[in-house]
Design a protein around this motif. Sequence first.
Motif, short mmCIF file in Angstrom:
data_model
loop_
_atom_site.label_atom_id
_atom_site.label_comp_id
_atom_site.label_asym_id
_atom_site.label_seq_id
_atom_site.Cartn_x
_atom_site.Cartn_y
_atom_site.Cartn_z
N GLY A 68 -19.37 -47.44 -4.72
CA GLY A 68 -19.57 -47.28 -6.42
C GLY A 68 -20.74 -46.41 -6.83
O GLY A 68 -21.08 -46.55 -8.18
N VAL A 69 -21.40 -45.93 -6.16
CA VAL A 69 -22.75 -45.23 -6.39
C VAL A 69 -22.36 -43.89 -6.89
O VAL A 69 -23.16 -43.51 -7.72
CB VAL A 69 -23.45 -45.04 -5.14
N LEU A 70 -21.31 -43.29 -6.47
CA LEU A 70 -20.90 -41.89 -6.97
C LEU A 70 -20.42 -41.85 -8.26
O LEU A 70 -19.19 -42.79 -8.64
CB LEU A 70 -19.95 -41.34 -5.97
N ARG A 71 -21.10 -41.71 -9.25
CA ARG A 71 -20.62 -41.59 -10.83
C ARG A 71 -20.08 -40.54 -11.14
O ARG A 71 -19.22 -40.45 -12.36
CB ARG A 71 -21.81 -41.76 -11.55
N SER A 72 -20.43 -39.11 -11.07
CA SER A 72 -19.76 -38.06 -11.73
C SER A 72 -19.90 -36.66 -10.63
O SER A 72 -20.90 -36.86 -9.99
CB SER A 72 -20.06 -37.77 -13.07
N ALA A 73 -18.96 -35.79 -10.71
CA ALA A 73 -19.21 -34.48 -10.18
C ALA A 73 -18.47 -33.48 -10.80
O ALA A 73 -17.41 -33.56 -11.19
CB ALA A 73 -18.42 -34.69 -8.62
N GLN A 74 -19.29 -32.39 -11.00
CA GLN A 74 -18.69 -31.37 -11.85
C GLN A 74 -19.22 -29.96 -11.14
O GLN A 74 -20.54 -29.78 -10.83
CB GLN A 74 -18.88 -31.40 -13.25
N VAL A 75 -18.37 -28.76 -11.14
CA VAL A 75 -18.81 -27.66 -11.18
C VAL A 75 -18.85 -26.93 -12.24
O VAL A 75 -18.20 -26.99 -13.41
CB VAL A 75 -17.67 -26.90 -10.40
N GLU A 76 -20.18 -26.42 -12.75
CA GLU A 76 -20.84 -25.90 -14.03
C GLU A 76 -20.24 -24.26 -13.90
O GLU A 76 -20.25 -23.88 -13.03
CB GLU A 76 -22.11 -26.21 -14.22
N PRO A 77 -20.31 -23.78 -15.12
CA PRO A 77 -20.10 -22.47 -15.24
C PRO A 77 -21.14 -21.66 -14.32
O PRO A 77 -22.31 -21.95 -14.16
CB PRO A 77 -20.49 -22.07 -16.81
N GLY A 78 -20.77 -20.70 -13.59
CA GLY A 78 -21.38 -20.10 -12.62
C GLY A 78 -21.53 -20.51 -11.35
O GLY A 78 -22.06 -20.09 -10.44
N GLY A 79 -20.84 -21.59 -11.00
CA GLY A 79 -20.73 -22.21 -9.82
C GLY A 79 -21.66 -23.35 -9.56
O GLY A 79 -21.64 -23.96 -8.25
N ALA A 80 -22.61 -23.65 -10.21
CA ALA A 80 -23.45 -24.59 -9.84
C ALA A 80 -22.78 -25.94 -9.61
O ALA A 80 -22.02 -26.22 -10.49
CB ALA A 80 -24.74 -24.51 -10.87
N VAL A 81 -23.25 -26.99 -8.87
CA VAL A 81 -22.45 -28.36 -8.79
C VAL A 81 -23.82 -29.20 -9.50
O VAL A 81 -24.86 -29.26 -8.99
CB VAL A 81 -22.18 -28.61 -7.68
N ARG A 82 -23.21 -30.16 -10.31
CA ARG A 82 -23.96 -31.28 -10.76
C ARG A 82 -23.24 -32.49 -10.23
O ARG A 82 -22.17 -32.80 -10.41
CB ARG A 82 -24.12 -31.26 -12.38
#
Length: 173
Positions: free
Chosen positions: A42-56
Amino acid sequence: MATTLERTARPRPADGPDRRVWDLAAAVVDPEVPVLTIEDLGVLRSAQVEPGGAVRIEITPTYSGCPAVDAIRDDITAALARAGYPDVTVATVLSPAWTTDWMSEAGRAKLESYGIAAPGRRADGVVGLGLGIRCPRCGSLHTREVSRFGSTSCKAHYVCQRCQEPFDYFKEH
């Protein structure tokens, strides 16, 4: 069934690029309990690919001073780089604080089979009165806490009075 807190704390993305990076990060194994992934824990909270391809990626450690955070961050970054995502930011988010309610049922089962007593579930933040910590080896509730801190700060060390085996208990919080 997921609690309200569990649903808001770990939103899993729908299909698409965000789901792909979630799945890659979710497969990272916890360095302190190697049978669990960070998703199980339950440590993983969110994942997203931002505009331009960077990952957060956002993670919430089990404790604010958890020594495994740097290793988890490095492992996530490496897993995503191997999959073609060279620009990755892994942010540590401390609010809301991690709770054992975020652990998956699969993660709890993995802990038990590994010999670590899993914490119980709480109903929307209410902590129930426990009669004892069940031994993951023989199932006895006749156990005794040896030390409030076990092999890591998120675990306590117990011994079973029935089978005499020592074991860790993943502390509920």
